[in-house]
Scaffold this motif. Structure first.
Motif, PDB file in Angstrom:
ATOM      1  N   UNK A   1      41.797   3.697  21.806  1.00  0.00           N
ATOM      2  CA  UNK A   1      42.692   3.667  23.133  1.00  0.00           C
ATOM      3  C   UNK A   1      41.975   4.517  24.030  1.00  0.00           C
ATOM      4  N   UNK A   2      41.298   5.450  24.045  1.00  0.00           N
ATOM      5  CA  UNK A   2      40.316   6.212  24.977  1.00  0.00           C
ATOM      6  C   UNK A   2      39.263   5.130  25.383  1.00  0.00           C
ATOM      7  N   UNK A   3      38.649   4.523  24.075  1.00  0.00           N
ATOM      8  CA  UNK A   3      37.608   3.399  24.572  1.00  0.00           C
ATOM      9  C   UNK A   3      38.241   2.460  25.596  1.00  0.00           C
ATOM     10  N   UNK A   4      39.197   1.999  25.222  1.00  0.00           N
ATOM     11  CA  UNK A   4      40.008   0.763  26.090  1.00  0.00           C
ATOM     12  C   UNK A   4      40.238   1.517  27.629  1.00  0.00           C
ATOM     13  N   UNK A   5      40.603   2.625  27.496  1.00  0.00           N
ATOM     14  CA  UNK A   5      40.680   3.350  29.075  1.00  0.00           C
ATOM     15  C   UNK A   5      39.368   3.275  29.738  1.00  0.00           C
ATOM     16  N   UNK A   6      38.235   3.454  29.026  1.00  0.00           N
ATOM     17  CA  UNK A   6      37.031   3.716  29.619  1.00  0.00           C
ATOM     18  C   UNK A   6      36.473   2.080  29.649  1.00  0.00           C
ATOM     19  N   UNK A   7      37.292   0.948  29.749  1.00  0.00           N
ATOM     20  CA  UNK A   7      36.821  -0.154  29.698  1.00  0.00           C
ATOM     21  C   UNK A   7      35.890  -0.810  28.578  1.00  0.00           C
ATOM     22  N   UNK A   8      35.922  -0.132  27.425  1.00  0.00           N
ATOM     23  CA  UNK A   8      35.030  -0.589  26.421  1.00  0.00           C
ATOM     24  C   UNK A   8      36.070  -1.307  25.298  1.00  0.00           C
ATOM     25  N   UNK A   9      36.336  -2.526  25.285  1.00  0.00           N
ATOM     26  CA  UNK A   9      37.122  -3.028  24.187  1.00  0.00           C
ATOM     27  C   UNK A   9      38.518  -2.905  24.321  1.00  0.00           C
ATOM     28  N   UNK A  10      39.385  -3.337  23.320  1.00  0.00           N
ATOM     29  CA  UNK A  10      40.796  -3.025  23.246  1.00  0.00           C
ATOM     30  C   UNK A  10      41.532  -1.803  22.259  1.00  0.00           C
ATOM     31  N   UNK A  11      42.647  -1.533  22.421  1.00  0.00           N
ATOM     32  CA  UNK A  11      43.069  -0.646  21.247  1.00  0.00           C
ATOM     33  C   UNK A  11      43.045  -1.315  20.159  1.00  0.00           C
ATOM     34  N   UNK A  12      43.071  -0.329  18.956  1.00  0.00           N
ATOM     35  CA  UNK A  12      43.368  -0.824  17.544  1.00  0.00           C
ATOM     36  C   UNK A  12      44.650  -2.028  17.476  1.00  0.00           C
ATOM     37  N   UNK A  13      45.691  -1.598  18.157  1.00  0.00           N
ATOM     38  CA  UNK A  13      46.840  -2.440  18.062  1.00  0.00           C
ATOM     39  C   UNK A  13      47.160  -2.403  19.476  1.00  0.00           C
ATOM     40  N   UNK A  14      47.205  -3.774  19.970  1.00  0.00           N
ATOM     41  CA  UNK A  14      47.597  -3.806  21.436  1.00  0.00           C
ATOM     42  C   UNK A  14      49.008  -3.876  21.759  1.00  0.00           C
TER      43      UNK A  14
END
Ligand code: NDP
Length: 333
Positions: free
Chosen positions: A289-302
């Motif tokens: 989730x944090x990575x997605x917030x940082x613009x890196x990939x998607x959450x594990x379950x969207x």
């Protein structure tokens, strides 16, 4: 990143506060409860600075960038829409909502606002399930013919509240557990169930809601999925089996919140034990989730994963009530 908890819940207490705090630079600073005394006690117990009873007041704190929603199921939709309108990223509990239209509205609103929206389906984060997925991907079982999911447990007494007697709050084993199994099957087979048949039962715990259900799902590839979810089964344990043209995977004790279980790959009568990572499931979900917030990939379950798992659960309910085979309606996702 500062987090607000929407809901003074058991799951936040047992898993998610720790999972948020395990991420570098993340803090839980606020909690919302409908009851001022419970909220205050919860905040004290978990060293959270602020307890609110008013959602707008929590959302009005500009230092809060993300919220974790873990209230009872009927509240997820209005609370998520309010959080998104306030510009917060959202980690939302399953089932996302009571209806497909509500869940779709939540996901569309987050997308339009450019915010991260995730569904807290923990199982696809488990070392066991990541390994099962890897075995399927590496063609170790060949073409998948069938999946069997045993996820009937005895609901712990401290959780026997709204889940067993309050359909308006989203009680019942179908909204509670079928959504997880739908997500896990979708994760492994990388396809969405097409149609389902089901029989439900209200055996002993359920008052006005089902406490047991068995269903069979037809996958687009032709594979069949058989699932059993329950609140009343004390001694069965859980399991996830994948049967393919080259081999079978037997995973015992893996439909759980803990990083535990055993996996065996069986081919030609020989059982090969399979090892897996034993990391915390919820911490991994939060990391993505944090990575997605940082613009890196998607959450594990969207959010879309949450819409689809809800669609399957709604179809299972419809099939159980009507006695008919039901085509899963995913709407526009
Ligand atoms: P709880 O029953 O613990 O909490 C739900 C709500 O009930 C809380 O928001 C709280 O309201 C109220 N509540 C909590 N404790 C009390 C109490 N002692 N007396 C009166 N009311 C109380 O639910 P869970 O934590 O089990 O589930 C919450 C959500 O999380 C659900 O959507 C569920 O489906 C999901 N979930 C997901 C799991 C996962 O692994 N992904 C696992 C477990 C649950 P208030 O906030 O107003 O104080």
């Amino acid at each position: 990143m500062k987090w607000g908890l929407i809901g003074a819940s058991t799951i936040a207490s047992q898993h998610m506060i720790g999972a948020i705090r395990a991420q570098d630079g993340n803090a839980v600073t606020s909690v919302l409860s409908s009851d001022a005394d419970r909220g205050k006690a919860y905040a004290e117990q978990h060293s959270i600075d602020h307890a609110y009873t008013d959602l707008d007041a929590l959302l009005g704190d500009p230092s809060i960038e993300a919220v974790y929603i873990s209230t009872t199921n009927e509240k997820h939709h209005p609370q998520a829409l309010a959080a998104i309108a306030a510009g917060k990223h959202v980690m939302c509990e399953k089932p996302l909502a009571m209806t497909l239209a509500e869940a779709q509205e939540m996901v569309a609103a987050a997308e339009a606002a450019g915010l991260v929206f995730a569904t807290n389906h923990h199982l696809r984060n488990a070392g066991t399930h990541l390994k099962i997925r890897e075995l399927i991907e590496q063609d170790r079982v060949g073409e998948v013919q069938a999946v069997r999911v045993a996820h009937a447990v005895y609901l712990p007494e401290n959780l026997q509240g709204w889940r067993i007697d309050n359909p308006a709050a989203g009680g019942g084993v179908i909204p509670d557990i079928v959504v997880h199994d739908a997500d896990t099957v979708r994760f492994h087979l990388q396809e969405d169930p097409e149609s389902v048949v089901a029989i439900e039962r209200s055996e002993s715990l359920g008052k006005g809601v089902e406490d047991s259900v068995m269903s069979v799902w037809q996958m687009p590839s032709g594979a069949l999925v058989e699932t059993h979810e329950g609140f009343t089964v004390r001694h069965a344990g859980t399991s996830f089996e994948v049967h393919g043209t080259k081999g079978s995977i037997f995973a015992q004790g893996v439909m759980t919140q803990q990083p535990v279980g055993q996996i065996v790959l069986r081919k030609d009568g020989v059982d090969e034990p399979i090892t897996f990572s034993e990391h915390n499931l919820y911490e991994r979900a939060m990391r993505h989730f944090m990575q997605a917030v940082a613009g890196e990939g998607a959450p594990a379950a969207t959010g879309v994963d949450g819409v689809k798992s809800l669609a399957v659960a709604l179809a299972v309910k419809d099939a159980a009530v009507s006695g008919r085979r039901v085509t899963v309606d995913y709407g526009e996702v």
